[in-house]
Scaffold this motif. Structure first.
Motif, mmCIF file in Angstrom:
data_model
loop_
_atom_site.group_PDB
_atom_site.id
_atom_site.type_symbol
_atom_site.label_atom_id
_atom_site.label_comp_id
_atom_site.label_asym_id
_atom_site.label_seq_id
_atom_site.Cartn_x
_atom_site.Cartn_y
_atom_site.Cartn_z
ATOM 1 N N CYS B 229 0.828 -1.218 0.000
ATOM 2 C CA CYS B 229 0.000 0.000 0.000
ATOM 3 C C CYS B 229 0.863 1.268 0.000
ATOM 4 O O CYS B 229 0.438 2.296 -0.531
ATOM 5 N N THR B 230 2.066 1.190 0.560
ATOM 6 C CA THR B 230 2.987 2.322 0.427
ATOM 7 C C THR B 230 3.318 2.517 -1.049
ATOM 8 O O THR B 230 3.340 3.649 -1.549
ATOM 9 N N GLY B 231 3.565 1.399 -1.729
ATOM 10 C CA GLY B 231 3.842 1.466 -3.170
ATOM 11 C C GLY B 231 2.681 2.081 -3.940
ATOM 12 O O GLY B 231 2.884 2.908 -4.831
ATOM 13 N N VAL B 232 1.465 1.689 -3.570
ATOM 14 C CA VAL B 232 0.281 2.248 -4.246
ATOM 15 C C VAL B 232 0.242 3.766 -4.060
ATOM 16 O O VAL B 232 -0.041 4.515 -5.008
ATOM 17 N N MET B 233 0.553 4.232 -2.849
ATOM 18 C CA MET B 233 0.525 5.681 -2.587
ATOM 19 C C MET B 233 1.608 6.405 -3.370
ATOM 20 O O MET B 233 1.401 7.526 -3.832
ATOM 21 N N TRP B 234 2.770 5.784 -3.531
ATOM 22 C CA TRP B 234 3.825 6.414 -4.340
ATOM 23 C C TRP B 234 3.389 6.507 -5.805
ATOM 24 O O TRP B 234 3.680 7.474 -6.494
ATOM 25 N N ILE B 235 2.702 5.459 -6.270
ATOM 26 C CA ILE B 235 2.224 5.480 -7.671
ATOM 27 C C ILE B 235 1.189 6.594 -7.833
ATOM 28 O O ILE B 235 1.219 7.348 -8.811
ATOM 29 N N LEU B 236 0.280 6.701 -6.862
ATOM 30 C CA LEU B 236 -0.787 7.709 -6.965
ATOM 31 C C LEU B 236 -0.250 9.119 -6.720
ATOM 32 O O LEU B 236 -0.768 10.087 -7.294
ATOM 33 N N GLY B 237 0.776 9.234 -5.866
ATOM 34 C CA GLY B 237 1.383 10.546 -5.597
ATOM 35 C C GLY B 237 0.381 11.577 -5.118
ATOM 36 O O GLY B 237 0.197 12.617 -5.745
ATOM 37 N N ARG B 238 -0.254 11.305 -3.987
ATOM 38 C CA ARG B 238 -1.319 12.191 -3.513
ATOM 39 C C ARG B 238 -0.816 13.359 -2.673
ATOM 40 O O ARG B 238 -1.577 14.250 -2.339
ATOM 41 N N ALA B 239 0.460 13.348 -2.298
ATOM 42 C CA ALA B 239 1.031 14.498 -1.574
ATOM 43 C C ALA B 239 2.042 15.181 -2.496
ATOM 44 O O ALA B 239 2.649 14.528 -3.353
ATOM 45 N N ALA B 240 2.208 16.481 -2.303
ATOM 46 C CA ALA B 240 3.125 17.246 -3.169
ATOM 47 C C ALA B 240 4.522 16.625 -3.124
ATOM 48 O O ALA B 240 5.068 16.388 -2.053
ATOM 49 N N GLY B 241 5.070 16.333 -4.311
ATOM 50 C CA GLY B 241 6.425 15.792 -4.406
ATOM 51 C C GLY B 241 6.540 14.323 -4.063
ATOM 52 O O GLY B 241 7.647 13.801 -3.913
ATOM 53 N N GLU B 242 5.426 13.627 -3.953
ATOM 54 C CA GLU B 242 5.486 12.212 -3.545
ATOM 55 C C GLU B 242 5.152 11.236 -4.663
ATOM 56 O O GLU B 242 4.914 10.067 -4.397
ATOM 57 N N ARG B 243 5.102 11.715 -5.887
ATOM 58 C CA ARG B 243 4.790 10.795 -6.980
ATOM 59 C C ARG B 243 6.081 10.118 -7.448
ATOM 60 O O ARG B 243 6.941 10.746 -8.078
ATOM 61 N N HIS B 244 6.218 8.830 -7.120
ATOM 62 C CA HIS B 244 7.392 8.046 -7.529
ATOM 63 C C HIS B 244 6.870 6.738 -8.110
ATOM 64 O O HIS B 244 6.766 5.736 -7.387
ATOM 65 N N VAL B 245 6.553 6.755 -9.393
ATOM 66 C CA VAL B 245 5.885 5.593 -9.991
ATOM 67 C C VAL B 245 6.785 4.356 -9.966
ATOM 68 O O VAL B 245 6.359 3.270 -9.558
ATOM 69 N N VAL B 246 8.040 4.531 -10.370
ATOM 70 C CA VAL B 246 8.948 3.370 -10.434
ATOM 71 C C VAL B 246 9.164 2.803 -9.032
ATOM 72 O O VAL B 246 9.074 1.592 -8.812
ATOM 73 N N ARG B 247 9.412 3.696 -8.085
ATOM 74 C CA ARG B 247 9.612 3.240 -6.700
ATOM 75 C C ARG B 247 8.359 2.532 -6.181
ATOM 76 O O ARG B 247 8.445 1.508 -5.503
ATOM 77 N N GLY B 248 7.204 3.085 -6.534
ATOM 78 C CA GLY B 248 5.939 2.491 -6.089
ATOM 79 C C GLY B 248 5.729 1.109 -6.671
ATOM 80 O O GLY B 248 5.344 0.170 -5.956
ATOM 81 N N VAL B 249 5.998 0.982 -7.971
ATOM 82 C CA VAL B 249 5.830 -0.335 -8.619
ATOM 83 C C VAL B 249 6.803 -1.336 -8.000
ATOM 84 O O VAL B 249 6.446 -2.492 -7.724
ATOM 85 N N LEU B 250 8.046 -0.898 -7.748
ATOM 86 C CA LEU B 250 9.032 -1.804 -7.153
ATOM 87 C C LEU B 250 8.611 -2.226 -5.744
ATOM 88 O O LEU B 250 8.807 -3.377 -5.350
ATOM 89 N N ALA B 251 8.027 -1.297 -4.982
ATOM 90 C CA ALA B 251 7.555 -1.644 -3.636
ATOM 91 C C ALA B 251 6.443 -2.686 -3.723
ATOM 92 O O ALA B 251 6.437 -3.668 -2.969
ATOM 93 N N CYS B 252 5.503 -2.485 -4.634
ATOM 94 C CA CYS B 252 4.403 -3.458 -4.808
ATOM 95 C C CYS B 252 4.964 -4.824 -5.214
ATOM 96 O O CYS B 252 4.562 -5.863 -4.672
#
Lengths: 207, 388
Positions: B229-252
């Protein structure tokens, strides 16, 4: 001027009483959940079984115990001796199927005789099932002595056999349950194969 | 003592706005489709659970009740532990409970049970029963179960979009959804184990499952879901400066890999008896905990910035001293260092908790000065021994 009263949805954003601006997460969840719940069963329904028992195949029942399955039946669960899969005699199951008929073999830990085990199984699964009165004895080629009962009903016919997998110390040995069932009217057609499988059940060396 | 600095105040208001901290959560939202999907999923899951256990309840009553009792007790230390993780701009208990219930009923009995049954049979058909016994679970559960649990997070975002902003929110909520799933599954295992012995020795069967699953549960669903779910939040990037799609996918993928490895140890050990026994505890558990700690550290950076900004006016006014701010907004090592500086563990904990109270009251008041904020500030100063 806009309203900021919690829960108030402006009229232009209403759809069937719902807030259209907040539909996306719900629709996404619903679609993915339904895909998982119904997509896999749909795919499963179109993928055919292709794992028929061949002549010479031997079922691994754990701790060296074996049985010879009928040729041509689909092995849907369980392992063959040739798989070298490390089967647990008290945990693993075997499932064989052929048009309208099914054989399920289940290993279990049980202290007591084969007859007591069979009683326990019937008591736990369906005490009201139409099980025939007296259990009969069945002896396998290897000398294992088991107990067999039959049941018959609107949904079909069933044979239940229980064994303790040792000829020397049966009470402490793992138990084996064989349940063979058919749709109504076809039990006779498969009874020879059921008996052949039961006769072939052999305990592990030294058991 | 008053708070006046305007850049600090501005940073505080921005942090309150961005974090959503202090906003109340209300589950009953009849105008929100996410509420109805949540209700439907939980309702169908609950009915599924009753039908599953109800079918053999007369025979397996002891297994079900002892399973519920044992794992209910097992839940208590977990809740205490996760409550401690719910630091920084913490989430309301009602929101976390909503996630827990999704994990316990909907993700398990509505989604995972039918999806897993069908998918395991597909693997049996494709790999043969022996291949499926070796690899089937690991190729099934990480897909259906991680997704099923993460859908709960998506629904909660739909229900509380202002509250769920940062990756750390995903971490905490994911852990609670996973915990609900884990406890529900543990009770299911207690029941299934009793059925495998046809009802013999049900109490010892439940105790056996408690021992096995309880220990393995340290690195199980709560951990997998926290990472996923941390990965999902990085993919969604709901906070300013928190969109990290690659990092999010890797976490998932990391969470799914851990789940796969845990379920398919026998396959990964290639028949080696020692590896089969040792791998889960000597390799997978340390690996899972290391990944969890690393993800938690990365995920907390935005929350830590928010809490610093939120308390900035209080620091300028001398209410919170810089060392205390570092402890409250820092990592575990910062709090440990603060305890050493204070020379009194109990006092250090009281001070950090008191600052937490003040931060919470400021957020709840949306940065306004209220009697509760003034009281929280006064309490902190009293503990610090500073006269206002």
């Amino acid at each position: 001027m806009t309203t900021d009263i919690p829960g108030w949805v402006p009229v232009e954003h209403r759809w069937l009483g719902l807030d259209r601006r907040r539909l996306r997460p719900a629709i996404f969840v619903l679609v993915v959940a339904l895909l998982l719940i119904y997509g896999w069963p749909a795919l499963n329904a179109i993928v055919p079984w292709d794992n028929p028992i061949k002549a010479g195949d031997v079922l691994d029942l754990g701790d060296g115990a074996t049985a010879v399955p009928p040729v041509g039946w689909q092995l849907e669960d369980g392992s063959l001796v040739s798989d070298r899969a490390g089967v647990s005699p008290t945990n693993d199951t075997v499932k064989l199927a052929k048009a309208g008929a099914e054989i399920q073999i289940t290993g279990a830990a049980f202290d007591g005789t084969a007859a007591q085990f069979l009683e326990q199984v019937i008591r736990s699964e369906d005490p009201d099932a139409n099980i025939s009165g007296a259990p009969s004895t069945f002896t396998t080629t290897s000398g294992l002595v088991g107990v067999v009962r039959t049941a018959s009903g609107q949904s079909g016919d069933e044979l239940i056999a229980a064994f303790k997998m040792s000829t020397t110390e049966p009470d402490a040995a793992p138990a084996l349950l064989v349940e063979a069932s058919t749709v109504p009217g076809s039990f006779q057609q498969y009874s020879t194969e059921f008996q052949a499988l039961l006769r072939s059940i052999t305990p592990g060396a030294g058991a | 003592m008053t708070v006046t600095s305007s850049p600090a105040k501005s940073a505080q208001l921005t942090a309150i706005e961005q974090s959503g901290w202090g906003v109340r959560f209300k589950l009953f939202q009849p105008h929100n489709a996410a509420f109805w999907v949540w209700l439907g999923g939980v309702g169908i899951g609950a009915v599924g659970m009753i039908k599953y256990f109800g079918a053999g309840f007369d025979t397996y009553r002891l297994a079900v009740t002892s399973g519920i009792l044992f794992f209910g007790i097992y839940l208590i230390p977990w809740l205490y532990f996760l409550r401690r993780q719910n630091r920084y701009t913490g989430q309301p208990g009602s929101l976390l409970a909503t996630g827990f219930v999704w994990g316990g009923f909907a993700a398990t009995f509505w989604i995972a049970l039918p999806a897993n049954a069908a998918m395991l049979e597909i693997w049996s058909k494709l790999l043969g029963p022996a291949g499926a016994a070796k690899w089937g679970a690991g190729l099934t559960a990480p897909i259906n179960e991680e997704w099923g649990k993460a859908l709960g997070l998506i629904l909660l975002i739909g229900l509380a979009p202002v509250l769920i902003r940062s990756a750390y929110d995903g971490f905490i909520i994911g852990a609670f959804i996973g915990l609900g799933f884990q406890v529900s599954e543990d009770i299911l295992y207690a029941y299934n184990n009793a059925t495998s012995t046809f009802g013999e020795n049900q109490l010892s069967s439940s105790l056996f499952i408690l021992g096995i699953r309880g220990f393995a549960g340290i690195t199980s669903h709560a951990l997998f879901s926290a990472i996923f779910c941390t990965g999902v939040m990085w993919i969604l990037g709901r906070a300013a400066g928190e969109r990290h799609v690659v990092r999010g996918v890797l976490a998932c993928l990391g969470a799914m890999f851990l789940h796969f490895a845990w379920d398919d140890v026998a396959g990964l050990a290639f028949g080696n008896a020692f590896l089969t026994v040792a791998m889960p505890y000597l390799i997978l558990m340390p690996l899972a905990i290391a990944l969890l700690l690393w993800i938690r550290r990365l995920a907390s950076s935005t929350e830590r910035r928010w809490i610093r900004d939120l308390l900035a006016p209080e620091v300028e006014a001398g209410v919170v001293d810089p060392q205390l701010l570092t402890a409250v907004s820092g990592l575990h090592k910062d709090r440990r260092h603060f305890r050493k500086v204070v020379h009194n563990r109990h006092r250090a904990n009281l001070l950090t908790e008191s600052v937490g109270d003040l931060a919470h009251e400021i957020a709840a008041a949306r940065g306004e000065e209220t009697p509760r904020v003034a009281h929280a500030r006064h309490e902190l100063l009293r503990l610090r021994g500073v006269t206002p």
